[in-house]
Design a protein around this motif. Structure first.
Motif, mmCIF file in Angstrom:
data_model
loop_
_atom_site.group_PDB
_atom_site.id
_atom_site.type_symbol
_atom_site.label_atom_id
_atom_site.label_comp_id
_atom_site.label_asym_id
_atom_site.label_seq_id
_atom_site.Cartn_x
_atom_site.Cartn_y
_atom_site.Cartn_z
ATOM 1 N N VAL A 146 15.469 76.981 72.232
ATOM 2 C CA VAL A 146 14.337 77.580 71.536
ATOM 3 C C VAL A 146 14.809 78.753 70.678
ATOM 4 O O VAL A 146 14.373 78.925 69.537
ATOM 5 N N LEU A 147 15.734 79.545 71.202
ATOM 6 C CA LEU A 147 16.260 80.673 70.447
ATOM 7 C C LEU A 147 16.994 80.199 69.189
ATOM 8 O O LEU A 147 16.799 80.749 68.102
ATOM 9 N N CYS A 148 17.798 79.170 69.306
ATOM 10 C CA CYS A 148 18.509 78.619 68.135
ATOM 11 C C CYS A 148 17.520 78.054 67.117
ATOM 12 O O CYS A 148 17.685 78.231 65.907
ATOM 13 N N ALA A 149 16.488 77.368 67.601
ATOM 14 C CA ALA A 149 15.481 76.830 66.696
ATOM 15 C C ALA A 149 14.772 77.952 65.946
ATOM 16 O O ALA A 149 14.517 77.850 64.732
ATOM 17 N N LEU A 150 14.445 79.036 66.649
ATOM 18 C CA LEU A 150 13.812 80.184 65.997
ATOM 19 C C LEU A 150 14.731 80.820 64.949
ATOM 20 O O LEU A 150 14.278 81.218 63.862
ATOM 21 N N LEU A 151 16.013 80.927 65.279
ATOM 22 C CA LEU A 151 16.963 81.488 64.326
ATOM 23 C C LEU A 151 17.090 80.602 63.086
ATOM 24 O O LEU A 151 17.108 81.105 61.950
ATOM 25 N N VAL A 152 17.163 79.295 63.272
ATOM 26 C CA VAL A 152 17.262 78.372 62.144
ATOM 27 C C VAL A 152 15.995 78.456 61.298
ATOM 28 O O VAL A 152 16.048 78.522 60.063
ATOM 29 N N PHE A 153 14.843 78.449 61.942
ATOM 30 C CA PHE A 153 13.578 78.547 61.218
ATOM 31 C C PHE A 153 13.489 79.861 60.447
ATOM 32 O O PHE A 153 13.071 79.896 59.294
ATOM 33 N N SER A 154 13.903 80.965 61.067
ATOM 34 C CA SER A 154 13.888 82.268 60.398
ATOM 35 C C SER A 154 14.812 82.253 59.188
ATOM 36 O O SER A 154 14.485 82.807 58.128
ATOM 37 N N GLY A 155 15.965 81.626 59.318
ATOM 38 C CA GLY A 155 16.901 81.517 58.199
ATOM 39 C C GLY A 155 16.304 80.711 57.057
ATOM 40 O O GLY A 155 16.443 81.084 55.877
ATOM 41 N N LEU A 156 15.639 79.601 57.383
ATOM 42 C CA LEU A 156 15.004 78.781 56.345
ATOM 43 C C LEU A 156 13.895 79.546 55.627
ATOM 44 O O LEU A 156 13.743 79.451 54.413
#
Length: 110
Positions: free
Chosen positions: A9-19
């Motif tokens: 979930v943390l990685c998904a949030l980081l990827v989404f924030s980057g996008l």
């Protein structure tokens, strides 16, 4: 198992924030480019001395006036007056009040 879910979930949030950050940067760059293009168009338009087309309109009217005053094929300007020439017959053209129509070159002056 719980730690894998947390990290996922943390990685998904980081990827989404980057996008989201990349999308915002792209939108910002597009807005800056549009503003720069609009400013360049403004500078180009403000440098045009005939912004409203008034000079072009005046030139068009002058050209129409010259075309209207141009002598026809059977007319000549002789001695500053318009004369109809038909073979060996010459007839002076009169205007308002019976006065001869004045000319210069290939154009009527009235």
């Amino acid at each position: 198992m719980d730690s894998r879910v947390f990290w996922g979930v943390l990685c998904a949030l980081l990827v989404f924030s980057g996008l989201v950050a990349v999308g915002a940067a792209v939108r910002q760059r597009a807005a800056e480019q549009a503003a720069a293009e609009a400013f360049q168009q403004f500078l180009k338009a403000s440098a045009d001395p005939d912004l409203m087309g008034l000079r072009r309109e005046a030139a068009r009217r002058r050209a129409e006036d010259l075309q209207r005053r141009r002598l026809t094929s059977g007319q000549q300007c002789i001695g500053g007056t318009v004369v109809n020439v038909s073979g060996s017959s010459y007839v002076q053209i009169t205007g308002a009040g019976g006065r001869p129509v004045r000319c210069s070159g290939q154009y009527r002056l009235q």
